[in-house]
Every structure is written in C-alpha cells, then in structure tokens.
Motif scaffolding. Structure first.
Motif, mmCIF file in Angstrom:
data_model
loop_
_atom_site.group_PDB
_atom_site.id
_atom_site.type_symbol
_atom_site.label_atom_id
_atom_site.label_comp_id
_atom_site.label_asym_id
_atom_site.label_seq_id
_atom_site.Cartn_x
_atom_site.Cartn_y
_atom_site.Cartn_z
ATOM 1 N N SER A 1 -10.535 -13.767 -9.478
ATOM 2 C CA SER A 1 -9.840 -14.171 -10.655
ATOM 3 C C SER A 1 -9.424 -15.527 -10.768
ATOM 4 C CB SER A 1 -8.569 -13.302 -10.871
ATOM 5 O OG SER A 1 -7.768 -13.723 -11.952
ATOM 6 N N THR A 2 -9.821 -16.585 -11.824
ATOM 7 C CA THR A 2 -9.618 -17.746 -11.967
ATOM 8 C C THR A 2 -8.088 -17.928 -12.485
ATOM 9 O OG1 THR A 2 -10.068 -17.784 -14.310
ATOM 10 C CG2 THR A 2 -11.844 -18.271 -12.618
ATOM 11 N N LEU B 1 -18.658 -17.649 -8.553
ATOM 12 C CA LEU B 1 -18.216 -16.387 -8.477
ATOM 13 C C LEU B 1 -17.075 -16.155 -9.635
ATOM 14 C CD1 LEU B 1 -17.057 -16.237 -4.643
ATOM 15 C CD2 LEU B 1 -18.672 -14.624 -5.753
ATOM 16 N N GLU B 2 -16.888 -16.912 -10.619
ATOM 17 C CA GLU B 2 -16.239 -16.691 -11.636
ATOM 18 C C GLU B 2 -16.963 -15.659 -12.475
ATOM 19 O OE1 GLU B 2 -15.454 -20.461 -13.881
ATOM 20 O OE2 GLU B 2 -14.557 -21.230 -12.239
ATOM 21 N N ASN B 3 -18.166 -15.669 -12.525
ATOM 22 C CA ASN B 3 -18.892 -14.717 -13.235
ATOM 23 C C ASN B 3 -19.114 -13.452 -12.424
ATOM 24 O OD1 ASN B 3 -20.807 -12.887 -14.388
ATOM 25 N ND2 ASN B 3 -22.201 -14.737 -14.820
ATOM 26 N N GLY B 4 -18.369 -12.230 -13.009
ATOM 27 C CA GLY B 4 -18.232 -10.999 -12.168
ATOM 28 C C GLY B 4 -19.693 -10.503 -11.724
ATOM 29 N N LYS B 5 -20.915 -10.584 -12.431
ATOM 30 C CA LYS B 5 -22.068 -10.452 -12.192
ATOM 31 C C LYS B 5 -22.588 -10.727 -10.756
ATOM 32 C CE LYS B 5 -23.537 -9.828 -17.027
ATOM 33 N NZ LYS B 5 -24.549 -10.226 -18.021
ATOM 34 N N ASN B 6 -21.948 -11.864 -10.277
ATOM 35 C CA ASN B 6 -22.268 -12.284 -9.114
ATOM 36 C C ASN B 6 -21.360 -11.776 -7.931
ATOM 37 O OD1 ASN B 6 -24.291 -14.359 -10.201
ATOM 38 N ND2 ASN B 6 -23.062 -15.900 -10.337
ATOM 39 N N SER B 7 -20.509 -10.818 -8.248
ATOM 40 C CA SER B 7 -19.806 -10.451 -7.158
ATOM 41 C C SER B 7 -20.584 -9.820 -5.723
ATOM 42 C CB SER B 7 -18.583 -9.464 -7.881
ATOM 43 O OG SER B 7 -19.339 -8.279 -8.113
ATOM 44 N N ASP B 8 -21.646 -9.178 -6.214
ATOM 45 C CA ASP B 8 -22.233 -8.540 -5.123
ATOM 46 C C ASP B 8 -23.259 -9.236 -4.477
ATOM 47 O OD1 ASP B 8 -23.994 -8.186 -7.261
ATOM 48 O OD2 ASP B 8 -24.315 -6.229 -6.945
ATOM 49 N N LYS B 9 -23.376 -10.469 -4.822
ATOM 50 C CA LYS B 9 -24.494 -11.352 -4.163
ATOM 51 C C LYS B 9 -24.220 -12.034 -3.251
ATOM 52 C CE LYS B 9 -26.706 -11.728 -9.006
ATOM 53 N NZ LYS B 9 -27.142 -12.648 -10.035
ATOM 54 N N VAL B 10 -24.848 -11.799 -2.105
ATOM 55 C CA VAL B 10 -24.386 -12.325 -0.631
ATOM 56 C C VAL B 10 -24.704 -13.695 -0.688
ATOM 57 C CG1 VAL B 10 -24.797 -12.317 1.760
ATOM 58 C CG2 VAL B 10 -24.736 -9.995 0.548
ATOM 59 N N GLY B 11 -25.773 -14.500 -1.234
ATOM 60 C CA GLY B 11 -26.235 -15.785 -1.260
ATOM 61 C C GLY B 11 -25.109 -16.507 -1.841
ATOM 62 N N VAL B 12 -24.601 -16.019 -3.054
ATOM 63 C CA VAL B 12 -23.735 -16.493 -3.975
ATOM 64 C C VAL B 12 -22.400 -16.943 -3.267
ATOM 65 C CG1 VAL B 12 -22.291 -16.606 -5.957
ATOM 66 C CG2 VAL B 12 -24.850 -16.297 -5.956
ATOM 67 N N ARG B 13 -21.669 -15.704 -2.708
ATOM 68 C CA ARG B 13 -20.574 -15.984 -1.898
ATOM 69 C C ARG B 13 -20.817 -16.778 -0.641
ATOM 70 N NH1 ARG B 13 -20.938 -9.697 0.277
ATOM 71 N NH2 ARG B 13 -20.931 -9.602 -2.054
ATOM 72 N N ARG B 14 -21.744 -16.934 -0.024
ATOM 73 C CA ARG B 14 -21.869 -17.639 1.092
ATOM 74 C C ARG B 14 -22.172 -19.017 0.841
ATOM 75 N NH1 ARG B 14 -22.214 -15.501 5.854
ATOM 76 N NH2 ARG B 14 -23.554 -17.231 6.952
ATOM 77 N N LYS B 15 -22.716 -19.426 -0.158
ATOM 78 C CA LYS B 15 -22.778 -20.673 -0.554
ATOM 79 C C LYS B 15 -21.262 -21.317 -0.960
ATOM 80 C CE LYS B 15 -24.906 -23.640 -4.294
ATOM 81 N NZ LYS B 15 -25.993 -23.660 -5.477
ATOM 82 N N ALA B 16 -20.618 -20.359 -1.798
ATOM 83 C CA ALA B 16 -19.166 -20.780 -2.020
ATOM 84 C C ALA B 16 -18.507 -21.029 -0.813
ATOM 85 C CB ALA B 16 -18.636 -19.915 -2.760
#
Length: 263
Positions: A206-207, A141-156
């Motif tokens: 934000s990191t 999620l550090e990459n803003g391009k992933n902010s709208d990706k449900v799979g990425v946030r749920r993995k986190a």
C-alpha cells in the motif's frame, strides 16, 4: 478469543517511546487485533506499561538476538496475520484494517507492507531523499497485478531494502516457521524478504503512509551503522543479485543512505 490479526510488540530495555507505540495500536480502527508485548530484557518499566494497558507480557528466556526476539514474539501470536511492532515506532489508525483487507485478497498472500514516514525529534516527516528512493524502487509493486510476480519483487529489493520491517504483516499460513532469518544482525529483514520473495504467492504493497519509524541515537539501527555491521551485511545481500564487483559499487552508493538513519 479467536484473532485474525496480531500486533506483537517487541520491547527492549527501557524505551521512552514504548507507551506511544502501544497507544497507537490501541487506537486502530480495526478492533479485532490481538496485542501483547514480548521482551528478552524484562524490567519494571515494561511490566508497568503492560499492566496499565492490561496486555499479556511474554519473556524470551531462550536464544537472544534481534531476529531471535522477533521470532519469539511471532511464535506467541494467535492471529493468522502477524505484525511485529517495534517499540519506538507508531502506527496510523488505519494500518491493521488495511493490512487485513489486502491479505484477504488472496489465499496465497505472503505478506503485506505499507509505505512509511519517519519520526525525527518527535515530528512526522513524510519525505526525505532516502524515502523517495525507496518508494521509487517499489514503484512496480504499486500495481496489485504484480503482487505475485517473483521477478518484480526481487527487482524491487535488488538495490537495497526498501521494505520497512515494522510496516510488514506476515501471513502465518503461507510463510515458513519461524519466518525471520537470524544469521545477520542488521540486514536480517532484507535477508528475510529476499528469502520470502522466492515463494509463490503475493507481496501486497500500500502506498499509504500507515506507520512512522522513529530515528534516534539509541536505536539498534544507528548502533549497527556506527560499527560498520550494516555495510558488511548489505554487501553480502547485494551479491545475491549482482556480480561481486558491481555489488561493491552499488554498496558504496547505498551506504550513503545510512546517514539518513542517524541523528
């Protein structure tokens, strides 16, 4: 007065740290924030601090509980973006400015959250094993391009809750009302992020370390860890992502991190 951002400070009983929290909010570089105190345990100490800083004080006379108190505080906000500030924690001067700037990147912003450190015996601690693990879980999620990706946030959030609740600012125009889930006592923030993670929109991260979470013996988290509430609720959360046997295994190792939340 019209506000874009709100700090709603949740105060409970008589905390020796409430004044420091308020002072950190008043010291923000972003000057457009609404600030007030909300409590379900009104007392002279809270009233004195509110009066000293000329801040509104709202008293919850309805249903009580951690989640219920957060939702009550949230309900009083005028700002579009709302941060539930916990009485024991402190914010770096740039927190509000950063939160607003991230949330303004999209009309579908769900929430913003920042990296955080800990306050132990009054000292700021930026790196612990627990913090490093949480940052590792959030790395995509550090990459803003992933902010709208449900799979990425749920993995986190599938291996634990790496998002610190008081580091979060919620967009009232996108999130459901009330936003905080109240079925749990300890993992209610994880429960809330899991629910919001299913929505279409953006999770901004934000990191930068923009707030410090205080670790002390009198905190609600410490109490819930000691009576095993957290262990039970964490297992329930892990089962939303993993088969029950694997969830139990993960919960065992995740439970070891509880030691970092105690003095």
């Amino acid at each position: 007065m019209s506000y874009q951002h709100t700090f709603a400070v949740c105060a409970y009983k008589e905390s020796p740290y409430l004044e420091a929290c308020i002072e950190s909010l008043l010291a923000q570089t972003y000057q457009g924030s609404e600030i007030y105190i909300a409590t379900s345990t009104p007392n002279d100490a809270i009233q004195k601090i509110a009066s000293a800083h000329d801040l509104p004080l709202y008293v919850n006379t309805g249903e009580h509980g951690i989640g219920q108190d957060w939702n009550f505080a949230y309900s009083k906000a005028q700002g579009q973006y709302v941060t539930i500030a916990h009485q024991d924690d402190v914010y770096e001067p740039g927190y509000a400015a950063t939160a607003v700037s991230y949330l303004e990147r999209s009309t579908r912003s769900i929430l913003f959250f920042s990296n955080y450190g800990e306050l132990r015996d009054g000292q700021k601690v930026d790196d612990t094993t627990n913090l490093k693990i949480k940052r590792f879980l959030l790395r995509n999620l550090e990459n803003g391009k992933n902010s709208d990706k449900v799979g990425v946030r749920r993995k986190a959030i599938s291996l634990g809750c790496p998002i610190c609740c008081p580091a979060v600012t919620i967009n009232r125009e996108v999130c459901p009302h009330p936003p905080y889930r109240t079925a749990m006592k300890c993992s209610l923030d994880w429960d809330t992020w899991e629910t919001l993670s299913r929505l279409e929109g953006d999770f901004w991260y934000s990191t930068d370390i923009l707030m410090y979470h205080r670790i002390h013996q009198g905190s609600a988290t410490t109490e819930l860890i000691e009576n095993n509430t957290r262990h039970t609720e964490d297992l329930e959360m892990l089962k939303r992502f993993w088969p029950a046997p694997l969830a139990s295994c993960i919960n065992y190792f995740y439970g070891l991190s509880e030691k970092s939340n105690s003095i």
